[in-house]
Write a protein that holds these residues in place. Sequence first.
Motif, PDB file in Angstrom:
ATOM      1  N   PRO A  71      -6.193  -0.376   5.278  1.00  0.00           N
ATOM      2  CA  PRO A  71      -4.996  -0.793   4.548  1.00  0.00           C
ATOM      3  C   PRO A  71      -5.371  -1.533   3.274  1.00  0.00           C
ATOM      4  N   GLY A  72      -4.491  -1.505   2.295  1.00  0.00           N
ATOM      5  CA  GLY A  72      -4.747  -2.208   1.048  1.00  0.00           C
ATOM      6  C   GLY A  72      -4.584  -3.704   1.219  1.00  0.00           C
ATOM      7  N   GLY A  73      -4.847  -4.431   0.151  1.00  0.00           N
ATOM      8  CA  GLY A  73      -4.666  -5.871   0.175  1.00  0.00           C
ATOM      9  C   GLY A  73      -5.919  -6.658   0.460  1.00  0.00           C
ATOM     10  N   MET A  74      -7.002  -5.987   0.878  1.00  0.00           N
ATOM     11  CA  MET A  74      -8.261  -6.673   1.137  1.00  0.00           C
ATOM     12  C   MET A  74      -9.193  -6.488  -0.051  1.00  0.00           C
ATOM     13  N   GLN A  75      -9.985  -7.514  -0.325  1.00  0.00           N
ATOM     14  CA  GLN A  75     -11.062  -7.348  -1.274  1.00  0.00           C
ATOM     15  C   GLN A  75     -12.279  -6.789  -0.534  1.00  0.00           C
ATOM     16  N   VAL A  76     -13.035  -5.949  -1.208  1.00  0.00           N
ATOM     17  CA  VAL A  76     -14.205  -5.319  -0.596  1.00  0.00           C
ATOM     18  C   VAL A  76     -15.430  -5.583  -1.461  1.00  0.00           C
ATOM     19  N   PHE A 184      11.872  -5.251   0.046  1.00  0.00           N
ATOM     20  CA  PHE A 184      10.710  -4.503  -0.411  1.00  0.00           C
ATOM     21  C   PHE A 184       9.884  -4.124   0.803  1.00  0.00           C
ATOM     22  N   LEU A 185       9.252  -2.948   0.754  1.00  0.00           N
ATOM     23  CA  LEU A 185       8.524  -2.453   1.914  1.00  0.00           C
ATOM     24  C   LEU A 185       7.210  -1.810   1.479  1.00  0.00           C
ATOM     25  N   ARG A 186       6.169  -2.071   2.221  1.00  0.00           N
ATOM     26  CA  ARG A 186       4.879  -1.407   2.001  1.00  0.00           C
ATOM     27  C   ARG A 186       5.012   0.033   2.487  1.00  0.00           C
ATOM     28  N   VAL A 187       4.779   1.011   1.604  1.00  0.00           N
ATOM     29  CA  VAL A 187       4.919   2.423   1.964  1.00  0.00           C
ATOM     30  C   VAL A 187       3.602   3.182   1.822  1.00  0.00           C
ATOM     31  N   HIS A 188       2.576   2.492   1.375  1.00  0.00           N
ATOM     32  CA  HIS A 188       1.274   3.112   1.129  1.00  0.00           C
ATOM     33  C   HIS A 188       0.277   1.967   1.029  1.00  0.00           C
ATOM     34  N   LYS A 189      -0.996   2.238   1.260  1.00  0.00           N
ATOM     35  CA  LYS A 189      -1.974   1.149   1.172  1.00  0.00           C
ATOM     36  C   LYS A 189      -2.016   0.538  -0.221  1.00  0.00           C
ATOM     37  N   ARG A 205       7.239  11.602  -0.986  1.00  0.00           N
ATOM     38  CA  ARG A 205       7.208  10.957  -2.292  1.00  0.00           C
ATOM     39  C   ARG A 205       8.556  10.305  -2.555  1.00  0.00           C
ATOM     40  N   ILE A 206       8.496   9.078  -3.044  1.00  0.00           N
ATOM     41  CA  ILE A 206       9.699   8.335  -3.402  1.00  0.00           C
ATOM     42  C   ILE A 206       9.860   8.384  -4.915  1.00  0.00           C
ATOM     43  N   PHE A 207      11.031   8.774  -5.359  1.00  0.00           N
ATOM     44  CA  PHE A 207      11.312   8.813  -6.791  1.00  0.00           C
ATOM     45  C   PHE A 207      12.178   7.613  -7.147  1.00  0.00           C
ATOM     46  N   THR A 208      11.719   6.870  -8.164  1.00  0.00           N
ATOM     47  CA  THR A 208      12.422   5.681  -8.607  1.00  0.00           C
ATOM     48  C   THR A 208      12.302   5.587 -10.121  1.00  0.00           C
ATOM     49  N   HIS A 212       7.172   8.167  -9.486  1.00  0.00           N
ATOM     50  CA  HIS A 212       7.184   8.536  -8.077  1.00  0.00           C
ATOM     51  C   HIS A 212       6.051   7.805  -7.361  1.00  0.00           C
ATOM     52  N   VAL A 213       6.301   7.481  -6.104  1.00  0.00           N
ATOM     53  CA  VAL A 213       5.382   6.695  -5.283  1.00  0.00           C
ATOM     54  C   VAL A 213       5.101   7.460  -4.002  1.00  0.00           C
ATOM     55  N   PRO A 214       3.832   7.609  -3.604  1.00  0.00           N
ATOM     56  CA  PRO A 214       3.532   8.325  -2.357  1.00  0.00           C
ATOM     57  C   PRO A 214       3.838   7.468  -1.130  1.00  0.00           C
ATOM     58  N   ILE A 215       4.169   8.136  -0.047  1.00  0.00           N
ATOM     59  CA  ILE A 215       4.340   7.472   1.243  1.00  0.00           C
ATOM     60  C   ILE A 215       3.120   7.818   2.089  1.00  0.00           C
ATOM     61  N   GLY A 216       2.348   6.822   2.490  1.00  0.00           N
ATOM     62  CA  GLY A 216       1.174   7.061   3.314  1.00  0.00           C
ATOM     63  C   GLY A 216       1.565   7.447   4.734  1.00  0.00           C
TER      64      GLY A 216
END
Length: 231
Positions: A71-76, A184-189, A205-208, A212-216
């Motif tokens: 998942p996203g949000g972590m530093q690597v 607001f909702l996390r929909v992808h990493k 895919r979400i269109f806004t 457009h934003v992908p859904i994982g």
Amino acid sequence: MAVKCIVVDDEPLAAQVLVAFINKTPDLQLLKTFHHPQEALAFVKNEPVDLVFLDIQMQELSGIEFMQLAPGGMQVVIVSAYDEYAVEGFDREAVDYLLKPVSFERFARTVQRVLAKSAPAISQPAGTDYIFVRTDKRIVRVDVKDILFVEALRNYVAIQTAKQKILTLQNLRSFEDILAPFRFLRVHKSFIISLDKIDSIERQRIFTGDHHVPIGDAYLKQFMEAINMQR
């Protein structure tokens, strides 16, 4: 508050060096050490982790594959005996690249970079519907109602509104926590979307607006439940 980290390295001796360095560093808190990347992947999907010290060459799962699945949000921070993976690692948003054998001096410089990126760059005054975001040169007020989505980039997070993109040195999880009460909702990493700004949805895919934003795959069920739709 200490940065919560894990070590993922299938070489026990190499992992021991990192563990020793982490234990000497007050700003870091070691949660766990993993010699099997699949176990580490299951852990980060269920536990809050700020930082991963990640080996690249592992038999079960490569470090690059781990970054793709986590998942996203972590530093690597990538740790490897080979420098040819550096470019691909940074393309995957690694915050730094440590070559084995790692010296404590070099490790300490990496920690300073991690801490700089972890420093608060977003705030919400109590009872308000706007946030303040620190950019390179100034602090910007952003009305939550204007945000279409938030995207994790290589070293930054981008706040996309209908009129502009604002870049800040921060992790996605900070935005997830602040924006959750505003639908607001996390929909992808790499993406958090405003449910109120969705125009349409097609083939995960979400269109806004003009974007457009992908859904994982890992987020699809939760997203469909949030909009009260069945797959």
